[in-house]
Scaffold this motif. Structure first.
Motif: not given
Length: 253
Positions: A2-3, A186-187, A189-191, A194, A199, A202-203, A206
């Motif tokens: 997860n993010k 990393w958060r 980058y996840g944003q 997304s 999402e 993103r997953d 990752f």
């Protein structure tokens, strides 16, 4: 993943993808990497990083006769360098994936390169001429290196391959030196992922980073460039988990 879960920064190399597994994934992804503007859509600031490393290569090494593109993919970075430089140079393209090399060779020739040679190989094993390249490009490839000895050997080889006065320019995924800052970046980058693709996208990104990649901090890599002999190093850009940087080899006096 997860993010909130950054990739591991430990060293579980046995669980990472093999070279053959990495090659097979890229064999099936040629079309996505064949678009100059969007070939690295999962990378933050990819167009800016490409522009910076090509402009820095020209500024640091204005007489470019021969270029090595490590992990060339479909040839985007060499094509960008040719566009910015405005003159011809010989090109050596190296990649694990033969379909990528086939596409890269065609596109680089169409862009006006003089002599083009291709090497389907792991860079670490490739038989390449030493002291032969004015510019080496390595975009989104070195994060596949594993342990410290692997990184050192690769950077030593890059230094040996460069002609005096030559330069290497790298864009890549990086981690941070501290776990807290690493998680923060990393958060972010996840944003970005997304917002770009949702999402699920993103997953997916990752997951393959966790499986395939073993990036190191940009600070580690700048220190390593100096350790292997580069007289000058430059950090051109860093945003979240991505950086553009390089090193310049001293010219013979």
């Amino acid at each position: 993943m997860n993010k909130k879960s950054p990739p591991s920064t430990s060293e579980p190399w046995a669980t990472k993808s093999t070279i053959d597994e990495i090659r097979m994934r890229f064999d099936g992804d040629v079309q996505r990497f064949s678009v100059l503007e969007t070939g690295q859509s999962a990378t933050i600031d990819a167009p800016l990083a490409m522009e910076l490393i090509t402009q820095a290569a020209i500024a640091a090494t204005p007489n470019i006769r021969r270029v090595l593109d490590i992990g060339c993919g479909a040839g985007n970075n060499t094509i960008k360098l040719r566009q910015e430089y405005g003159r011809n140079f010989d090109v050596n393209l190296l990649d694990l994936s033969q379909p990528m090399l086939t596409r890269a060779e065609q596109r680089v020739r169409d862009a006006g390169a003089k002599e083009v040679r291709v090497f389907q190989s792991d860079f670490r094993d490739a038989d390449l001429p030493e002291h032969a390249y004015d510019v080496i490009l390595a975009a989104a490839v070195l994060h596949h290196l594993r342990g410290d000895a692997d990184w050192l050997a690769a950077f030593e080889k890059i230094y040996r391959l460069l002609a005096p006065g030559g330069s290497v320019w790298i864009t890549d995924l990086v981690i941070q030196e501290t776990a807290e800052v690493h998680a923060l970046m990393w958060r972010r980058y996840g944003q970005y992922l997304s917002e770009f693709g949702g999402e699920e996208y993103r997953d997916k990104v990752f997951a393959y980073i966790e499986k395939e990649d073993s990036p190191r901090p940009v600070t580690f890599q700048l220190d390593l460039l100096r350790q292997v002999g580069f007289s000058k190093v430059e950090l051109l850009h860093k945003n979240s988990c991505f950086a553009a940087f390089g090193g310049i080899k001293t010219a013979i006096q």
